[in-house]
Scaffold this active site. Structure first.
Site, mmCIF file in Angstrom:
data_model
loop_
_atom_site.group_PDB
_atom_site.id
_atom_site.type_symbol
_atom_site.label_atom_id
_atom_site.label_comp_id
_atom_site.label_asym_id
_atom_site.label_seq_id
_atom_site.Cartn_x
_atom_site.Cartn_y
_atom_site.Cartn_z
ATOM 1 N N ASP A 194 17.450 34.610 16.607
ATOM 2 C CA ASP A 194 17.079 35.449 15.459
ATOM 3 C C ASP A 194 17.815 34.934 14.224
ATOM 4 O O ASP A 194 19.007 34.611 14.282
ATOM 5 C CB ASP A 194 17.468 36.904 15.745
ATOM 6 C CG ASP A 194 16.995 37.844 14.651
ATOM 7 O OD1 ASP A 194 15.863 38.338 14.766
ATOM 8 O OD2 ASP A 194 17.765 38.070 13.701
ATOM 9 N N ILE A 195 17.094 34.826 13.096
ATOM 10 C CA ILE A 195 17.715 34.370 11.853
ATOM 11 C C ILE A 195 18.598 35.486 11.297
ATOM 12 O O ILE A 195 18.144 36.627 11.116
ATOM 13 C CB ILE A 195 16.645 33.978 10.820
ATOM 14 C CG1 ILE A 195 15.754 32.852 11.366
ATOM 15 C CG2 ILE A 195 17.301 33.534 9.513
ATOM 16 C CD1 ILE A 195 14.585 32.502 10.473
ATOM 17 N N GLU A 237 11.282 37.203 12.445
ATOM 18 C CA GLU A 237 12.233 36.091 12.383
ATOM 19 C C GLU A 237 12.817 35.754 13.755
ATOM 20 O O GLU A 237 13.833 35.066 13.855
ATOM 21 C CB GLU A 237 13.364 36.407 11.396
ATOM 22 C CG GLU A 237 14.266 37.556 11.796
ATOM 23 C CD GLU A 237 13.791 38.916 11.291
ATOM 24 O OE1 GLU A 237 14.640 39.801 11.101
ATOM 25 O OE2 GLU A 237 12.573 39.085 11.083
#
Length: 317
Positions: A194-195, A237
């Site tokens: 996950d960003i 994301e």
């Protein structure tokens, strides 16, 4: 009109038709020498019938596969039966350029070819008629359809923004690995990435720049994958990396390498370079996971732990 005159007129019509029919006609003897060469062949080869008559076809056209065509001609002479060759078996025998506007996208003329035995007055066969059909339009239409279907199939499996595997394809891959584990066990790991603080990127720079960040991370993840790995965009994301035949220890080393590479990476945008980090959660499949959802949930729990401990790190379930 006398019978003789009628026969001569009929012969003239027949010869005129052979010369102007929109297919290639070649007659070869048993030594592969040209006995007849019609207008179609003249127009497309640039060689007149007077030039080619009595000469070896393979001397005239050295790029024709002599071994292949000789076998076909010999078979027709021996068995006294025709042979059919479609463009799907061999795109062309004679490398002619297409001439119709509809086939302008093709570099060469696609051809169907028929080799027929010619029976003489005594019932013997010493010559073969080679009939060349221009099927470029048909071939190009079929190739276009195949390519369109391939693209549609690819689109059904690919995320439109990142070109990684989409959610539906991820679910299929996870199901296949889980089924394989139920039957044969094995060691398989799932990574969810996950960003970090991606909402802040969208809020500060806008969604267009956010999309650029997503594409850059996808490129990094896809470029770091190994043969057999499966990388996809899970949604928003979040990304999924399926690592078949990989233990949690191996998955951790792999994930840390990716995490460090992305932390050093600069996403170049028209608003300047942007630095980002990612967090990753890992779960090695075990008997504790009763279905794919449980496997995903445990990897997601590991991701949550990585975020709660400060982000930009990898945690193992």
């Amino acid at each position: 009109m006398s019978t003789e005159s009628s026969e001569l007129a009929e012969l003239h019509w027949l010869f005129d038709m052979l010369q102007h029919i929109d297919v290639g006609l070649i007659v070869l003897d048993s030594q592969y020498q040209v006995s007849l060469w019609n207008g179609f062949m003249e127009n497309h080869s640039g060689k007149s019938s007077t030039t080619v008559k009595g000469k070896s076809l393979f001397e005239l056209f050295p790029d024709v596969s002599s071994d292949w065509l000789k076998k076909k001609v010999d078979t027709v002479l021996a068995l006294k039966t025709p042979i059919y060759v479609s463009w799907e078996q061999r795109p062309y025998v004679f490398k002619f350029k297409p001439y119709r506007s509809i086939t302008g996208t093709s570099e060469h003329m696609y051809q169907n070819v028929v080799l027929r035995p010619i029976t003489d007055v005594r019932g013997g066969v010493s010559h073969v008629c080679v009939v060349v059909y221009d099927v470029t339009a048909v071939a190009m239409n079929k190739r276009s359809l195949v390519e369109a279907n391939r693209r549609l199939d690819q689109m059904s499996k690919t995320d439109g923004l990142t070109d990684l595997n989409n959610r539906a394809n991820i679910d299929r891959a996870l199901g296949m690995i889980f089924t394989s584990y139920e039957k044969n066990k094995g060691t398989h790991s799932l990574v969810i990435a996950d960003i970090d603080h991606f909402k802040n990127v969208n809020d500060e720079y806008g969604h267009t720049i956010g999309d650029e960040v997503l594409k850059d991370v996808a490129k990094a993840l896809g470029g770091s994958s190994r043969r057999g790995d499966f990388v996809g965009r899970f949604g928003g994301e979040e990304f999924v990396i399926l690592l078949p035949n990989t233990s949690k220890e191996g998955a951790y080393k792999y994930s840390e390498k990716i995490r460090e590479a992305i932390a050093k990476r600069k996403v170049k945008t028209d608003q300047g370079d942007i630095s980002i980090t990612i967090s990753l959660g890992i779960c090695e499949l075990s008997d504790d996971e009763k279905d794919v959802s449980a496997w995903l949930s445990r990897a997601d729990d590991a991701l949550y732990k990585a975020k709660s401990e400060g982000r930009n790190r990898t945690c193992v379930a």
